[in-house]
Scaffold this active site. Structure first.
Site, PDB file in Angstrom:
ATOM      1  N   GLN A   1       0.837  -1.213   0.000  1.00  0.00           N
ATOM      2  CA  GLN A   1       0.000   0.000   0.000  1.00  0.00           C
ATOM      3  C   GLN A   1       0.872   1.264   0.000  1.00  0.00           C
ATOM      4  OE1 GLN A   1      -3.116   0.833  -0.469  1.00  0.00           O
ATOM      5  NE2 GLN A   1      -3.757  -1.264  -0.822  1.00  0.00           N
ATOM      6  N   SER A   2       1.958   1.235  -0.720  1.00  0.00           N
ATOM      7  CA  SER A   2       2.867   2.390  -0.758  1.00  0.00           C
ATOM      8  C   SER A   2       2.213   3.600  -1.433  1.00  0.00           C
ATOM      9  CB  SER A   2       4.132   1.998  -1.526  1.00  0.00           C
ATOM     10  OG  SER A   2       4.884   3.144  -1.863  1.00  0.00           O
ATOM     11  N   ASN A   3       2.160   4.709  -0.698  1.00  0.00           N
ATOM     12  CA  ASN A   3       1.710   5.969  -1.298  1.00  0.00           C
ATOM     13  C   ASN A   3       2.724   6.469  -2.321  1.00  0.00           C
ATOM     14  OD1 ASN A   3      -0.698   6.542   0.361  1.00  0.00           O
ATOM     15  ND2 ASN A   3       0.775   6.635   2.044  1.00  0.00           N
TER      16      ASN A   3
ATOM     17  N   ALA B   1       4.711   4.645  -4.214  1.00  0.00           N
ATOM     18  CA  ALA B   1       4.610   3.879  -5.466  1.00  0.00           C
ATOM     19  C   ALA B   1       3.435   4.394  -6.293  1.00  0.00           C
ATOM     20  CB  ALA B   1       4.440   2.387  -5.148  1.00  0.00           C
TER      21      ALA B   1
END
Ligand SMILES: *Cc1c(COP(=O)(O)O)cnc(C)c1O
Length: 324
Positions: free
Chosen positions: A71-73, A75
């Site tokens: 859930q990387s912001n 990325a």
């Protein structure tokens, strides 16, 4: 020569206050709304990407590679802005088991852009920089030129985005939109670039005597090392930058695990939403502001950087089901 910058963020972001927030946190809090830097790409990462993407384009890259949690912001923001600049994007996302990853929130948005998502194990993630360099070398043999962006966009170049953010607040203060002086600038810390950039920006502007960063993963000693390296890189790129202001790292409010909130942290996030109409995120900003509210010795007047993260909250709908 000054590193160049592309235009990605809607700036300046507002500085916002609410009396109920002062009550909930127990001190005077001014919120720098970096959750409003953009549309779907909003959050702190596009300030860093303004510099990183400019460098990628200057080097003639036709694709970017970066990494993060599922859930990387960062990325998601990278995938979106890469597309805006007609670059392909490869994401290396850390998962325990890719079958478990709900295609929601950030992951959904990244997929919508057509970014190539490569799920990697925690063990592979430990070697993420080498893994991306190898992938880039492989692409080079196929005639592609990949630009590798480190985790969180956190290197000396990316951190310049937050040096500029502190300059922006300083200008807003000169216009009477914020106090000219804070006791402390507070943020969440996940890969170090935001906190390091803030400390450098405070050294430059004198807006506050120190920065306070709440680590959401790893520990203070780890981020002391990471930030020292970022300071060095940033000051090599911009030799006119003075010494950073003191940066205090606090790793005592991480909750049960990275990305997971304790019941107290969830209650705090819910109270802030219900009383102020301000949405924090469960991975970063919610834990950092909660941490500030729990300090024994609070700064009298704090500038809190709301770094965004809304898609990560939306991916956790189940954790926030109202009790029946
Ligand atoms: C990445 C991120 C942070 C942490 O910033 P770093 O520069 O990686 O330390 C804080 N808040 C949100 C919402 C983020 O996405």
């Amino acid at each position: 020569m000054l590193p160049s910058r592309v235009h990605l963020a809607h700036l300046p972001t507002p500085i916002w206050r609410h009396d109920a927030l002062d009550e909930l946190v127990g001190t005077e809090v001014w919120v720098k709304r970096d959750d409003m830097t953009g549309g779907a790409e909003a959050g702190n990462k596009i300030r860093k990407l303004e510099f990183l993407l400019a460098d990628a384009l200057a080097q003639g890259a036709d694709m970017v590679m970066t990494c993060g949690a599922a859930q990387s912001n960062h990325a998601r923001a990278t995938a979106l802005v890469a597309r805006q600049y007609k670059l392909d994007c490869w994401l290396f996302l850390r998962v325990r088991d890719s079958a478990d990853e709900a295609r929601l929130g950030n992951l959904m948005l990244s997929k919508l852009t057509g970014a190539a998502v490569h799920f990697i194990s925690p063990a592979q993630y430990a070697e993420r920089q080498e893994l991306m360099q190898q992938a880039a070398a492989q692409q080079a043999r196929a005639g592609r030129q990949a630009y590798v962006i480190p985790e969180g966009g956190s290197n000396g170049l990316g951190a310049l985005g937050y040096v500029e953010a502190m300059r922006e607040v300083h200008e807003q203060a000169q216009l009477g939109l914020a106090p000219k002086q804070f006791d402390c600038v507070v943020c969440a810390c996940g890969s170090g670039g935001t906190a390091a950039g803030i400390a450098l920006g405070l050294g430059l502007t004198g807006l506050a005597p120190k920065a306070l960063a709440f680590a959401v993963c790893d520990d203070s000693a780890y981020f002391d090392r990471v930030c020292a390296e970022i300071f060095k890189q940033a000051r090599a790129l911009r030799p006119e930058l003075p010494e950073p202001a003191p940066l205090e790292l606090n790793d005592r409010h991480q909750g049960p695990a990275y990305g997971i909130m304790s019941d107290e942290q969830k209650d705090f996030l819910q109270d802030v939403a219900a009383r102020c109409g301000l949405i924090l995120d469960p991975v970063y900003s919610g834990k950092a502001l909660y941490g500030l509210s729990r300090l024994d010795q609070k700064p009298k007047r704090a500038l809190f950087i709301h770094t965004g993260g809304l898609p990560g909250l939306l991916a956790q709908a189940q954790a926030f089901e109202p009790p029946v």
